[in-house]
Design a protein around this motif. Structure first.
Motif: not given
Length: 455
Positions: A148-155
């Protein structure tokens, strides 16, 4: 190429932590091209406060692979990549520690989205990932879990790339790739480009941007640069090492970004485009009888135009349509020079303003409708247009008639007030070219969505 990652750990003493979960997204600057995520058995107990924070407990990790079992995959997916993380110093240190325990020297260049956010998103209340994501309308699922945190960092990183008008992130990346022997093969460069609307950047081997352009089909436009035999094209072909691009989806966003970035970065082969391309403008004045007259003239920065055009012919074409749409007089619009009545009056299509039969008050109402339709002098509004994905839209903010900047928002995140908008907007210069671009685009795209706010 970037490896955007997040790591959850056991907690504990410095350099004694172990990894409990890792998620890595390989990102090419536009989309995720590879990904890896896994729980990891740290072979040591998890601190109670970490269990409460992440929900990961010792029992969940008994059958999870140990770090040495996933190490090869981590090396492969991060090879030739810049590691990007929110507080990259922590994640990178943890990774290096784990690899050191295996006797492997893990070395990568890193980028920290906390530091980039502080530079490109100033005045935020907090730069923690959760609070920053909420402020920017980035959806976060499974907070404090690696995926979840990695996906948010991608965005977040995608937004930071769009806000980096100086293109320092991309240029540093190209310099890194150049050291690894980047081949300046024009066909290879072309094969990687999309048939999409956006802004493109041609770089030399040092990563310096030598040309910026905008196109509704980036691949075709670059192909023209690489096959054209003009002196400028040949110079570009000789010095081009790579091409990067920003997919905007919206032609208006692409036009505004191109104009802003050419002025800011001053690429060596963009000299001609620094000149104003809007050569003619429509002006108004009142004659001695009180009628508002319209006139096409060369664009003059000292005078305030109703709207602007790239040439006199396009201005005349527009005015002919306006005469028909608003039932205006050919004489008072300068399209039928005469000392008496205009041609349309003789065929009963003009109400007689040219010979003072129609009152100035009635005639001027229709002229003012035309002027209002082409002006946003006192308006506070958002122009909403297409963007990079189906669930996204672009937003161009105008405040009291002043262009403030642009950004992107997810359709799941409702724009409700100006404060929300100001958070996602990248500030841009309110110069004459930007005003020309916006007015011209609105004139040509009558169905575009506009959201107005009270001043």
């Amino acid at each position: 190429m970037y490896a955007i990652l997040d790591i959850e750990t056991t907690g504990g003493k410095y350099n004694e932590e172990g990894i409990t979960e890792i998620a890595i997204y390989k990102f090419d600057g536009h989309q995720v091209v590879d990904q890896f995520s896994s729980l990891v058995n740290p072979e040591r107990p998890i601190q109670p406060y970490v269990v409460n924070l992440t929900g990961i407990n010792n029992g969940m990790l008994k059958t999870a692979p140990k770090f040495y079992e996933v190490a090869k995959r981590i090396v492969e997916i991060t090879e030739d990549c810049i590691i990007v993380a929110h507080n990259s110093q922590f994640d990178y240190r943890i990774l290096k520690t784990e690899f050191n325990r295996l006797g492997f020297a893990f070395k990568r260049k890193t980028l920290c989205t906390v530091q980039l956010s502080q530079k490109l998103l100033p005045n935020q209340e907090s730069y923690s990932l959760g609070k920053l994501a909420r402020a920017l309308g980035i959806p976060v699922s499974d907070r404090h879990r690696a995926t979840g945190d990695a996906q948010a960092t991608v965005a977040l990183f995608k937004m930071l790339l769009a806000k980096d008008s100086e293109k320092s992130i991309i240029q540093d990346t190209i310099q890194l790739e150049a050291k690894k022997g980047l081949a300046a093969n024009l066909k290879t460069i072309l094969d990687k480009l999309p048939h999409a609307t956006g802004v493109y950047y041609i770089h030399n081997e040092a990563g310096t941007i030598i040309y910026i352009g905008k196109s509704n089909n980036i691949k075709n436009r670059i192909s023209q640069h690489f096959t054209n035999s003009s002196p400028k094209s040949k110079k570009i072909q000789r010095h081009a090492a790579t091409v990067t691009y920003e997919h905007t989806g919206s032609e208006l966003v692409a036009l505004l970004k191109e104009s802003e970035e050419i002025k800011k970065l001053k690429p060596i082969y963009n000299r001609a485009l620094r000149r104003n391309s809007f050569t003619h403008a429509l002006y108004s004045f009142k004659d001695e009888h009180g009628y508002i007259n319209l006139v096409i003239d060369k664009a003059d920065g000292r005078k305030k135009p109703i709207t602007t055009f790239t040439n006199r012919q396009s201005a005349k074409s527009y005015l002919f349509k306006a005469v028909e749409t608003f039932n205006l007089c050919q004489k008072l619009t300068g399209l039928y020079p005469t000392k008496s009545s205009c041609f349309n009056y003789s065929i009963k299509q003009c109400l007689g303003a040219c010979v003072q039969e129609e009152s100035a008050e009635n005639y001027n109402k229709r002229v003012l409708q035309l002027i209002e339709k082409n002006s946003y002098t006192n308006d506070t509004m958002v122009i909403i247009d297409r963007a990079r994905a189906v669930d996204e839209r672009s937003a161009i903010l105008i405040e009291n008639g002043i262009f403030k900047g642009l950004g992107y928002f997810n359709l799941n995140y409702q724009i409700t007030n100006k404060k929300v908008l100001e958070t996602i907007i990248t500030p841009m210069a309110n110069n004459r070219d930007a005003q020309h671009i916006i007015k011209s685009y609105l004139r040509k795209n009558k169905k575009i969505k506009i959201l107005k706010f009270d001043n």
